[in-house]
Scaffold this motif. Structure first.
Motif, PDB file in Angstrom:
ATOM      1  N   ASN A   1      -6.859  19.684 -15.236  1.00 52.47           N
ATOM      2  CA  ASN A   1      -5.885  20.494 -14.532  1.00 52.47           C
ATOM      3  C   ASN A   1      -4.513  20.170 -15.124  1.00 52.47           C
ATOM      4  O   ASN A   1      -4.080  19.008 -15.091  1.00 52.47           O
ATOM      5  CB  ASN A   1      -5.914  20.182 -13.028  1.00 52.47           C
ATOM      6  CG  ASN A   1      -7.190  20.667 -12.382  1.00 52.47           C
ATOM      7  OD1 ASN A   1      -7.650  21.768 -12.657  1.00 52.47           O
ATOM      8  ND2 ASN A   1      -7.783  19.849 -11.525  1.00 52.47           N
TER       9      ASN A   1
ATOM     10  N   ASP B   1      -5.406  25.313 -16.412  1.00 50.64           N
ATOM     11  CA  ASP B   1      -6.344  24.260 -16.786  1.00 50.64           C
ATOM     12  C   ASP B   1      -6.879  24.446 -18.194  1.00 50.64           C
ATOM     13  O   ASP B   1      -6.654  25.473 -18.842  1.00 50.64           O
ATOM     14  CB  ASP B   1      -7.479  24.156 -15.768  1.00 50.64           C
ATOM     15  CG  ASP B   1      -8.437  25.329 -15.833  1.00 50.64           C
ATOM     16  OD1 ASP B   1      -8.108  26.333 -16.499  1.00 50.64           O
ATOM     17  OD2 ASP B   1      -9.505  25.250 -15.224  1.00 50.64           O
TER      18      ASP B   1
ATOM     19  N   SER C   1     -11.241  26.911  -8.798  1.00 44.70           N
ATOM     20  CA  SER C   1     -10.935  26.473 -10.163  1.00 44.70           C
ATOM     21  C   SER C   1     -11.740  27.239 -11.193  1.00 44.70           C
ATOM     22  O   SER C   1     -12.815  27.782 -10.906  1.00 44.70           O
ATOM     23  CB  SER C   1     -11.207  24.972 -10.319  1.00 44.70           C
ATOM     24  OG  SER C   1     -12.596  24.723 -10.305  1.00 44.70           O
TER      25      SER C   1
END
Length: 329
Positions: free
Chosen positions: A292, A278, A158
């Motif tokens: 997200n 995101d 991420s």
């Protein structure tokens, strides 16, 4: 007494700067406006978070065999090299290891954007990749396969994980790379010798040279790791609402995120970063929100409005139409 004199000198210089700005604002308002805008743009660029540039996939051979993903990132906070013979600074985060679906690790390395711009040249790009992998071997005490490939995605993991990793990076000496391959034990001895010859005391950090090939007359190309003083803050998460706006046929057009930030008094207090998947909003010492997104968005076309009286930040992000088109698969 000397320190006191230096403080007086700083106050005097600051007064001179303010006097100059006051004079510019009065006599040349347009020049003053351009100057202030330039300073704001520079500050915005400096405080911008690291962004993904390229993801490499390699193989760790030891001490435990597993895949390794290396996120090469662009970060304005990493200073550019002063010249071709000076160190090329980098900032490295921690090595995170994951167990599913099979064991793999992720390392994040950030360079100044000007360094990555040279990646358009295949030889420079290969050299940067080689140096990064050699650095990882020494920094994290692992042995890597000499072969690596470029992953399809720019970032493994991420965006939030990568940024937190780089902001919490700690300095360690980078390795030395000779023209010809050498055993890892020999590499370690050479690093120690180079450290004794090249390391110098610095106020904020110390550096170690990393040698590589260069054109004649032969000068070493250096690389050094810098320390980031940023640390992830424990901030409260604000109330928010995500809405998908659709057209008459039910096709999703855009995402709207309404964030309640009653303690914020000016939009400049908020740092907003949006990627395809995101969103990260940070208001230092006040709020932090990471989401997200339910749809892939066009980050370049995103916009935000701050309603001061209501204490609400409204973020609008057009949805990537290609991701909804079945024929695009």
């Amino acid at each position: 007494m000397e320190a006191f004199c230096r403080s007086e000198d700083m106050v005097e210089k600051a007064s001179q700067v303010w006097a100059m700005l006051d004079d510019m604002a009065e006599n040349s308002p347009e020049s003053y406006r351009r100057f202030m805008q330039q300073q704001l743009n520079s500050a915005k660029q400096y405080y911008a978070p690291p962004e993904p540039y390229l993801c490499l996939e390699a193989q760790i051979l030891g001490p435990t065999e597993k895949r390794l993903f290396v996120n090469l990132c662009s970060w304005s906070k990493v200073p550019p090299p002063k010249s071709q013979s000076d160190p090329v600074p980098l900032s490295a985060g921690r090595m995170d290891t994951f167990a599913k679906p099979e064991p793999y690790s992720i390392v994040d390395i950030a360079y100044n954007p000007s360094v990555l711009e040279q990646g358009g040249n295949p030889s420079e790009r290969d050299r940067l990749i080689c140096l990064s992998l050699k650095f990882i071997e020494e920094r994290y005490d692992v042995s890597l396969s000499p072969a690596c490939s470029t992953a399809k995605r720019k970032l493994k993991g991420s965006l939030e994980r990568m940024r937190n990793s780089l902001r919490g990076g700690r300095p360690t000496p980078p390795p030395s790379e000779k023209d010809a391959p050498c055993p890892k034990t020999s590499l370690r001895k050479e690093v120690t010798l180079e450290q004794l010859k090249n390391i110098t005391a610095r106020e904020e950090d110390s550096s170690l040279s990393l040698l590589t090939e260069s054109s004649a007359p032969r000068k070493p190309c250096l690389i050094e790791e810098i320390s980031s003083t940023e640390r992830p803050e424990e901030l409260k998460s604000p109330a928010y609402e995500v809405t998908t706006r659709k057209d008459a046929s039910g096709k999703a057009l855009k995402l709207e995120v309404k964030v309640e930030v009653p303690e914020v008094h000016c939009v400049s207090e908020c740092n907003l970063s949006i990627s395809k998947d995101d969103l990260l909003m940070e208001c230092p010492q006040k709020y932090r929100l990471h989401l997200n997104l339910p749809e892939s968005v066009e980050e370049e076309a995103a916009s935000a409005r701050f309603f001061k009286k209501k204490g609400v930040l409204l973020i609008t992000m057009p949805i990537c139409q290609q991701s909804q088109d079945p024929s695009a698969e």
